[in-house]
Motif scaffolding. Sequence first.
Motif, PDB file in Angstrom:
ATOM      1  N   TYR A   1      38.264  41.616  38.431  1.00  0.00           N
ATOM      2  CA  TYR A   1      36.811  41.803  38.468  1.00  0.00           C
ATOM      3  C   TYR A   1      36.371  42.227  39.860  1.00  0.00           C
ATOM      4  O   TYR A   1      35.463  43.053  40.002  1.00  0.00           O
ATOM      5  CB  TYR A   1      36.087  40.516  38.079  1.00  0.00           C
TER       6      TYR A   1
ATOM      7  N   PHE B   1      26.236  46.950  42.288  1.00  0.00           N
ATOM      8  CA  PHE B   1      25.713  46.556  40.976  1.00  0.00           C
ATOM      9  C   PHE B   1      26.193  45.177  40.573  1.00  0.00           C
ATOM     10  O   PHE B   1      25.637  44.571  39.669  1.00  0.00           O
ATOM     11  CB  PHE B   1      26.091  47.597  39.919  1.00  0.00           C
ATOM     12  N   GLY B   2      27.220  44.661  41.251  1.00  0.00           N
ATOM     13  CA  GLY B   2      27.725  43.343  40.881  1.00  0.00           C
ATOM     14  C   GLY B   2      27.274  42.262  41.836  1.00  0.00           C
ATOM     15  O   GLY B   2      27.757  41.139  41.766  1.00  0.00           O
ATOM     16  N   SER B   3      26.339  42.565  42.743  1.00  0.00           N
ATOM     17  CA  SER B   3      25.900  41.576  43.723  1.00  0.00           C
ATOM     18  C   SER B   3      25.040  40.523  43.038  1.00  0.00           C
ATOM     19  O   SER B   3      24.452  40.777  41.988  1.00  0.00           O
ATOM     20  CB  SER B   3      25.126  42.261  44.837  1.00  0.00           C
TER      21      SER B   3
ATOM     22  N   MET C   1      33.602  35.430  40.820  1.00  0.00           N
ATOM     23  CA  MET C   1      33.436  34.042  41.254  1.00  0.00           C
ATOM     24  C   MET C   1      33.096  33.136  40.072  1.00  0.00           C
ATOM     25  O   MET C   1      33.613  32.027  39.954  1.00  0.00           O
ATOM     26  CB  MET C   1      32.321  33.943  42.302  1.00  0.00           C
TER      27      MET C   1
ATOM     28  N   LEU D   1      30.596  37.987  39.127  1.00  0.00           N
ATOM     29  CA  LEU D   1      31.271  37.590  37.893  1.00  0.00           C
ATOM     30  C   LEU D   1      32.682  37.119  38.170  1.00  0.00           C
ATOM     31  O   LEU D   1      33.182  36.226  37.484  1.00  0.00           O
ATOM     32  CB  LEU D   1      31.278  38.757  36.908  1.00  0.00           C
TER      33      LEU D   1
ATOM     34  N   THR E   1      38.126  44.022  41.888  1.00  0.00           N
ATOM     35  CA  THR E   1      38.432  45.440  42.042  1.00  0.00           C
ATOM     36  C   THR E   1      37.413  46.305  41.309  1.00  0.00           C
ATOM     37  O   THR E   1      37.246  47.465  41.648  1.00  0.00           O
ATOM     38  CB  THR E   1      39.829  45.786  41.508  1.00  0.00           C
ATOM     39  N   LEU E   2      36.731  45.730  40.332  1.00  0.00           N
ATOM     40  CA  LEU E   2      35.667  46.480  39.650  1.00  0.00           C
ATOM     41  C   LEU E   2      34.319  46.240  40.325  1.00  0.00           C
ATOM     42  O   LEU E   2      33.274  46.567  39.769  1.00  0.00           O
ATOM     43  CB  LEU E   2      35.589  46.050  38.182  1.00  0.00           C
ATOM     44  N   GLN E   3      34.334  45.626  41.506  1.00  0.00           N
ATOM     45  CA  GLN E   3      33.133  45.341  42.292  1.00  0.00           C
ATOM     46  C   GLN E   3      32.136  44.426  41.594  1.00  0.00           C
ATOM     47  O   GLN E   3      30.949  44.462  41.873  1.00  0.00           O
ATOM     48  CB  GLN E   3      32.430  46.631  42.716  1.00  0.00           C
ATOM     49  N   ALA E   4      32.617  43.622  40.660  1.00  0.00           N
ATOM     50  CA  ALA E   4      31.738  42.631  40.042  1.00  0.00           C
ATOM     51  C   ALA E   4      32.025  41.289  40.702  1.00  0.00           C
ATOM     52  O   ALA E   4      32.641  40.411  40.110  1.00  0.00           O
ATOM     53  CB  ALA E   4      31.975  42.575  38.541  1.00  0.00           C
ATOM     54  N   GLU E   5      31.594  41.135  41.981  1.00  0.00           N
ATOM     55  CA  GLU E   5      32.042  39.955  42.733  1.00  0.00           C
ATOM     56  C   GLU E   5      31.413  38.676  42.211  1.00  0.00           C
ATOM     57  O   GLU E   5      32.056  37.640  42.161  1.00  0.00           O
ATOM     58  CB  GLU E   5      31.760  40.123  44.225  1.00  0.00           C
TER      59      GLU E   5
END
Lengths: 172, 113, 422
Positions: A50, A132-134, A60, A58, A52-56
Amino acid sequence: MPVQATPDLMIFGVLAGLAAMTAVGVVAFRNAVRSALCLVLNFFSLAFLYFTLQAELLGMTQIIVYTGAIMVLFLFVIMLLNLGSLQVLDERPDLIKKGLGFLFGGALFGLTATQVVQPFLQTSQQFAPEGFGSPQAVGRTLFTSYVWPFEIASILLLIGIVGSILLAKRRI
Amino acid sequence: METGVPLAAYLGLGLFMFVVGVVGVIIRRNPIVIFMCIELMLNSVNLTFLAFAKYGPATANADPYQHAMAGQMAVIFVMAVAAAEVAVGLGIIMMIFRSRNTIDVDEVNLLRG
Amino acid sequence: MFDVASWHPALQALLRVLLFVLPLLLVVPGLIWWERRLLSWMQDRIGPNRVATITLKSGRKIKLFGLLQPIADGVKLFFKEDITPSAIDRLIYFVAPAVALFPAFALGGTLPWSGNTLLTPIADVNVGILYVMAISSLGVYGIVLAGYASNNKYSLMGGLRATAQLISYELAMGMSIAAIVLASGSLKMTQMVATQQGDLLGVVPFLNNWFIFTPFGFVAAVVFAICVIAETNRAPFDLPEAENELIAGYHTEYSSMKFAVFFMGEYAAMLVFAGVFSTVFLGGYDMFIDPLEGFAGTTLGGLAAFMFKTVASFTCFIWLRASLPRLRYDQLMSLGWRTLLPVAVANFIVVALWILITSKYGVWQGWIAYIGAFGLLFAVYSAVRGLSKNRVDNALAPRSISLVDGTRSVNVADPQAEGVGS
């Protein structure tokens, strides 16, 4: 399309290999504790996928919810059942079941791979905007466009709490 | 943005994990392991959702931001449902063990006619 | 000087990791010495003071207060016989100490120990405090696996207790942190430190705006501190390793270096949690007063302030250990679920209300709403407590236990009356 060995691809390869191996381990280990440990590793590597998909956020949440809470519950129940008798979780092999399972699994894999995944073979362009994943972005969306599903999810969790207490308690 | 990892790699991993979960549900008899396989399937779907969120819409006229957010929201709700499911499901397994002293799914056949 | 900024990013990251992990490894023995000495002073005894006393030929002795005692202990543990029980789950038995050590060192990944952004934190991600929560929730695995793999029912009981305890206190910890996240408006650790610089609540000029000085922050800090002690399995919450009922709990079957690894992991986790506490509630690397002109802003000044606060928090944890007896298991659960979690959630609601009213109507209206909400919640709480008095209060009441043969029951609080102990 030739695939270039970028650092991202190597990181993905390591994480995906770990995830795939531990997924097999969940099914293959006869000991339920080892299965659970494999699943923990699997969820942990998924969290990094996740990232690596920049959904940090999610990623966590994945670690907190899955490895931190759900899998601990699983281990807790496995050990609680082990307390009674040591043989309770042993399994006998069943060849017909295994054969059918692998057949069906192989068919499912082949069918989905050719019909669903194949059209996306050429896609490698990422369209999602930066950040977008912040936590800010996810929170804003969750409390504006998705506020009703969010509330329903909270009610569902409440029902889950009440239900599990009713199940677990012998005497209310 | 181009990172060199094709979308199909994520989809393939998700598909593989899903299939492993399905096979596990069929061939295992221990309800806790079956339950873990279900979690595995849910997570493979989560990975697929996030991969699609990141790699954007297949059609050009969709809004990439809304698209990306929709994928993440689906993952959040799957997580919430999975948490509730685990709480209730493990409670049920404990109840079965308490009342019948076995948790082998092939032995739990009271509903069979 | 080194020009760190021009290095390759991977090398910079490696430097940051080394600058965090190596000092942590070096500080842990010192902390063990500090705890043992402090405990012995609090219990009116001398404590370890022999190691590292050098006697010169003239008869003069140079005393180093037993400072090298942990090193002597380490050498002793290292050379002891490493006993491996026979009927164990070998793989998990050997992996468990490593699993126990991992979260302790990974915990500080987002912890800034100074204002120098080149050297610290290791990764200033925008989910900083969530990272700490996530890694701390992994701390249970080492204990559970050790308890399971040892094939010893006391160890297994210790592991089970640890699981239930950590899951319960994780919630209250998260909720207490959530209030602080609301107040500082960010999950970033550096941003939290930045919020705590400046005057208290913007109006009190002689105090810094550390969260522990604010009413909501004080409540959150108390809840957080209790949860930290429970998460690290320290007294009075050390039920997983209660020596009088579980022998030593999950590490009964571990000897020599493997036991030392558990021990070290516990202390490292304690120290890093103390660092998190001082960052979130005590202003982190921000110095209270600036004794030397401009020292507070430098890297060393930040490190000094951070270390002072961290060691002070750690000392408070030791103090608690010396003061409080161990809780009973049901008291532990009752404290976590019936006291800490409602308090943390109420605190969270109050902070949310305060921020909402302040942003909508103004500062003073916000404070009125704050006090009103707190009063209202307290009224609701005492009303519920009054309505269910006989059901809520029984957690701390004396209970009777039935003896093993089931013939009679004994009042725990007054054992002499029933003739137990004779």
